[in-house]
Enzyme design. Structure first.
Site, PDB file in Angstrom:
ATOM      1  N   ASP A 175       0.869  -1.179   0.000  1.00  0.00           N
ATOM      2  CA  ASP A 175       0.000   0.000   0.000  1.00  0.00           C
ATOM      3  C   ASP A 175       0.910   1.234   0.000  1.00  0.00           C
ATOM      4  O   ASP A 175       1.452   1.604  -1.043  1.00  0.00           O
ATOM      5  CB  ASP A 175      -0.902  -0.104   1.235  1.00  0.00           C
ATOM      6  CG  ASP A 175      -2.003   0.928   1.280  1.00  0.00           C
ATOM      7  OD1 ASP A 175      -2.531   1.273   0.224  1.00  0.00           O
ATOM      8  OD2 ASP A 175      -2.345   1.383   2.376  1.00  0.00           O
ATOM      9  N   PHE A 178     -10.157  -0.325  -0.211  1.00  0.00           N
ATOM     10  CA  PHE A 178      -9.775  -1.270   0.834  1.00  0.00           C
ATOM     11  C   PHE A 178     -10.381  -2.634   0.541  1.00  0.00           C
ATOM     12  O   PHE A 178     -11.569  -2.746   0.246  1.00  0.00           O
ATOM     13  CB  PHE A 178     -10.230  -0.776   2.213  1.00  0.00           C
ATOM     14  CG  PHE A 178      -9.517  -1.481   3.328  1.00  0.00           C
ATOM     15  CD1 PHE A 178      -8.244  -1.087   3.713  1.00  0.00           C
ATOM     16  CD2 PHE A 178     -10.100  -2.563   3.967  1.00  0.00           C
ATOM     17  CE1 PHE A 178      -7.562  -1.758   4.721  1.00  0.00           C
ATOM     18  CE2 PHE A 178      -9.420  -3.242   4.978  1.00  0.00           C
ATOM     19  CZ  PHE A 178      -8.153  -2.836   5.356  1.00  0.00           C
TER      20      PHE A 178
HETATM   21  P1  IMP Z   1       1.861  -0.378   3.845  1.00  0.00           P
HETATM   22  O1  IMP Z   1       2.936  -0.339   4.893  1.00  0.00           O
HETATM   23  O2  IMP Z   1       1.036   0.871   3.826  1.00  0.00           O
HETATM   24  O3  IMP Z   1       2.371  -0.747   2.478  1.00  0.00           O
HETATM   25  O4  IMP Z   1       0.809  -1.428   4.342  1.00  0.00           O
HETATM   26  C1  IMP Z   1       0.918  -2.744   4.075  1.00  0.00           C
HETATM   27  C2  IMP Z   1       0.080  -3.559   5.016  1.00  0.00           C
HETATM   28  O5  IMP Z   1      -1.159  -2.906   5.342  1.00  0.00           O
HETATM   29  C3  IMP Z   1      -0.299  -4.826   4.320  1.00  0.00           C
HETATM   30  O6  IMP Z   1       0.678  -5.821   4.510  1.00  0.00           O
HETATM   31  C4  IMP Z   1      -1.638  -5.143   4.942  1.00  0.00           C
HETATM   32  O7  IMP Z   1      -1.461  -5.873   6.123  1.00  0.00           O
HETATM   33  C5  IMP Z   1      -2.232  -3.796   5.257  1.00  0.00           C
HETATM   34  N1  IMP Z   1      -3.143  -3.350   4.180  1.00  0.00           N
HETATM   35  C6  IMP Z   1      -2.939  -2.380   3.263  1.00  0.00           C
HETATM   36  N2  IMP Z   1      -3.976  -2.238   2.433  1.00  0.00           N
HETATM   37  C7  IMP Z   1      -4.887  -3.172   2.813  1.00  0.00           C
HETATM   38  C8  IMP Z   1      -6.189  -3.551   2.324  1.00  0.00           C
HETATM   39  O8  IMP Z   1      -6.751  -3.001   1.350  1.00  0.00           O
HETATM   40  N3  IMP Z   1      -6.800  -4.560   2.998  1.00  0.00           N
HETATM   41  C9  IMP Z   1      -6.241  -5.204   4.067  1.00  0.00           C
HETATM   42  N4  IMP Z   1      -5.029  -4.892   4.542  1.00  0.00           N
HETATM   43  C10 IMP Z   1      -4.347  -3.880   3.933  1.00  0.00           C
END
Ligand code: IMP
Ligand code: MG
Length: 175
Positions: free
Chosen positions: A102, A151
């Site tokens: 994300d 999401f």
């Molecule tokens: P980042 O550090 O923002 O890249 O977040 C990554 C983590 O956030 C992922 O490994 C997921 O656990 C969680 N995450 C991000 N987007 C989603 C989503 O749309 N659904 C569920 N979990 C998410």
């Protein structure tokens, strides 16, 4: 969350087809070599289970558990390690297995930590890539499905620890 607030975004058939393709790509890139898959818990547990069965090279597995502080749907950029690796990665062909990228904060933190331990190769494989939401520069070498904002839940992905058991991936619609 009411069932009417979610709709199937990626079916189980689509997920399986993309994982088969990823397995072929990784098998080709590491032909004749051993790979080490590092699953990022908890979200990647189904993905890694399905992906490893599509691999031809010998594969070993380890897990890390990371948690990012923040709200339910937004990462804060502060990452906590709740479970460390159990196996040394020095000299190995390591592939990080993520459920979703994300903002990229979680992966960036893990990537640089693992790089310090001198693996022979360090690759990133993610089932879902929300590239438009990236806040740090980090890209996966193997991407299952790209999507825009939104999401999602199911196939390992949670909302408030629930819905990981859904076999398809659903988009949560604001009500
Ligand atoms: P980042 O550090 O923002 O890249 O977040 C990554 C983590 O956030 C992922 O490994 C997921 O656990 C969680 N995450 C991000 N987007 C989603 C989503 O749309 N659904 C569920 N979990 C998410
Ligand atoms: Mg995750």
């Amino acid at each position: 969350m009411a069932e009417s607030n979610r709709k199937v975004l990626f079916s189980r058939e689509k997920i399986a087809a993309e994982i088969k393709r990823l397995g072929q790509e990784i098998s080709r890139d590491f032909e004749g070599q051993e790979v080490m898959l590092i699953g990022v818990l908890k979200g990647s547990f189904l993905f890694i289970a399905d992906l490893i069965r599509e691999l031809k090279p010998p594969a070993v597995v380890d897990f890390v558990r990371l948690a990012s502080y923040g709200s339910d749907t937004q990462s804060s950029g502060i990452i906590e390690f709740r479970k460390e690796l159990e196996m040394p990665i020095r000299g190995r062909n390591v592939i990080i297995i993520e459920d979703i990228i994300d903002s990229g904060y979680t992966l960036e933190c893990l990537y640089h930590k693992l790089l310090l331990q001198q693996p022979q190769a360090l690759k990133i494989c993610t089932l879902i890539d929300k590239r438009a939401r990236r806040e740090v520069e980090i890209d996966a070498d193997y991407v299952g499905i790209s999507m825009d904002d939104g999401f999602i839940i199911g196939y390992g992905l949670d909302y408030d620890e629930k819905y990981r058991n859904l076999p398809d991936i659903y988009l949560i619609e604001d009500s």
